[in-house]
Design a protein around this motif. Sequence first.
Motif, PDB file in Angstrom:
ATOM      1  N   PRO A 166      -6.810   4.112  -0.050  1.00  0.00           N
ATOM      2  CA  PRO A 166      -8.190   4.554  -0.258  1.00  0.00           C
ATOM      3  C   PRO A 166      -8.353   6.000   0.191  1.00  0.00           C
ATOM      4  CG  PRO A 166      -8.050   3.121   1.662  1.00  0.00           C
ATOM      5  CD  PRO A 166      -6.700   3.096   0.995  1.00  0.00           C
ATOM      6  N   SER A 167      -9.377   6.656  -0.331  1.00  0.00           N
ATOM      7  CA  SER A 167      -9.659   8.051   0.037  1.00  0.00           C
ATOM      8  C   SER A 167     -10.969   8.084   0.822  1.00  0.00           C
ATOM      9  CB  SER A 167      -9.763   8.931  -1.217  1.00  0.00           C
ATOM     10  OG  SER A 167      -8.542   8.941  -1.919  1.00  0.00           O
TER      11      SER A 167
ATOM     12  N   CYS B 251       0.855  -1.177   0.000  1.00  0.00           N
ATOM     13  CA  CYS B 251       0.000   0.000   0.000  1.00  0.00           C
ATOM     14  C   CYS B 251       0.899   1.237   0.000  1.00  0.00           C
ATOM     15  CB  CYS B 251      -0.909   0.015   1.225  1.00  0.00           C
ATOM     16  SG  CYS B 251      -2.046  -1.403   1.272  1.00  0.00           S
TER      17      CYS B 251
ATOM     18  N   ASP C  60      -9.486  -0.987   1.735  1.00  0.00           N
ATOM     19  CA  ASP C  60     -10.066  -1.296   0.432  1.00  0.00           C
ATOM     20  C   ASP C  60      -9.848  -2.759   0.095  1.00  0.00           C
ATOM     21  OD1 ASP C  60      -7.413  -1.485  -0.297  1.00  0.00           O
ATOM     22  OD2 ASP C  60      -7.376   0.391  -1.424  1.00  0.00           O
TER      23      ASP C  60
ATOM     24  N   GLY D  91     -15.568   5.157   0.563  1.00  0.00           N
ATOM     25  CA  GLY D  91     -14.174   5.087   0.132  1.00  0.00           C
ATOM     26  C   GLY D  91     -13.473   3.794   0.454  1.00  0.00           C
ATOM     27  N   GLY D  92     -14.163   2.804   1.009  1.00  0.00           N
ATOM     28  CA  GLY D  92     -13.495   1.558   1.361  1.00  0.00           C
ATOM     29  C   GLY D  92     -14.445   0.381   1.288  1.00  0.00           C
ATOM     30  N   THR D  93     -13.945  -0.760   1.706  1.00  0.00           N
ATOM     31  CA  THR D  93     -14.775  -1.961   1.791  1.00  0.00           C
ATOM     32  C   THR D  93     -15.042  -2.342   3.233  1.00  0.00           C
ATOM     33  OG1 THR D  93     -12.783  -3.344   1.615  1.00  0.00           O
ATOM     34  CG2 THR D  93     -13.975  -2.859  -0.417  1.00  0.00           C
TER      35      THR D  93
END
Length: 522
Positions: free
Chosen positions: A253-254, A186, A313, A275-277
Amino acid sequence: TVNAKNTAGCLGTQTVMVTVNPLPTVNVVATPSAICIGNSSSISASGASTYTWSPGALNGGTVTVSPAASTIYTVTGTSTAGCVGTNTLGVTVNPLPVVAPANNGPVCVGGVLNLSVGASTSYSWSGPNSFTSNLQNPSITNVSSTEGGVYTVSVTNANGCVNSNTTNVVISPLPVITPTNNGPYCEGATIQLSVGAASTYTWSGPNVFTSNLQNPTISGSQLASAGVYSVTVANAGGCIASGTTAVTVNALPSPTATSNSPICETNALNFNGSGGTTYTWTIPGGFSSNQQNPGITVASVANSGVGSLTVADANGCINTVTFNVVVNSNPVVTVSNPTACAGQNINLSASGGSSYAWSGPLGYNSAVQNPVITGATAAMGGAYSVTVTTAAGCSNTAVSNAQVFALPDPQATSNGPICEGTQLSLGGNGGVTYQWTGPNGFSSSLQNPSFTANSSNYTGNYNLTVSDANGCSSSTVIAVTVNPMPNASINSNVKGGCAPLCVTFNANSAATIATYNWNLGN
């Protein structure tokens, strides 16, 4: 013939036959007459019966010699008559060629093996993997490990002498190279490159990366750090191998985090993330959640402060965003519970905010913080509700209970009318405390005051104010008459004389005298 003469002078003669045998003619031949060091030559003699050779003290018509250097051999031949003849021959000993084969090893697998030997007339090479060559300096390209071992070369010089020697060829294996990294990474993570042990390392890669470490790291990776990294290693044998490893750097991620704050406490505080999972919320006041859009049903001021949302993410990359949470406190409303006597003012009061809204009995409404209701009646008593709002828009409601007390019913009595100089007794009822005022400066706080009215000036209205247990007061008036004493005068018709006399008494007949009571003595 020999003539001999003795001492006596006698002479004698004797004749002897002498046979002179010829010396043998010794012939010699060497086969071959020139040899190489280490080889033999057969030398033969003829023309005599027996033969002796030197050097070497060899006997025989034919002998084999192996001189280390060119040598002249002498043969002595003896005939059957015992006559001796000699002869010589030379055996030439040619040197062997100097053979010092060499190679350019150690040679790495895949490299070129160069064999070499000093100049001569002819060459014959043999070696591993069925190798043969008649070249002076043969080469083998793209060698494999099977081409390592002992190579033999036989060299023939101009004299036909042959010599051989060996050279040991070492084929070094290439280093086993498997460059790796522990990605994908990342953005911002540390890239760890690695390769098996060797002697030297040369790394290169994106973003002008270079390193001579075995296992270099790249801290604070960027998206530009992604790509193919190459490494060239050399082992102790100097053999070189190269390989690559592909590095993946995923963008962070944002996350976005919003809430419905500012809100007032006890309201629902709702959060929205994107913005993510996966989502991890941390909110002041001990609240946390893994929902994407969590909420606090009943928020408190303790939830105010800096909150954070951490999202991950699909690549497992994590990023965190912070945001402010504002939960404004509801006003702490302080109200009075006023009491009033009928006819007085009801003084309502509240505090804790910046605006106020009152409502109460008989449709009462007011926006004043501390309103005053004049001329209180019993119907105005009851619950007054006030909604207090702060500058932040938070409100709270409290109830002020107002009581309106009925006025007491004062009753005043007296023993009047009375005559001056007698006891004036006043009586009061209907209250808890009493206050009398009246003519001639009279004042008393007794319920039933009594005093000697020694003057008709005490005639007039007596005011009684009573107060009940609620502090309510009411007044009444009672008229009291204090009659003046009559001015009695007596006269008679006797001025003097002797008894028995008839005396007549007369009293004044003022209108204020109603009855008379005479006492004439004995």
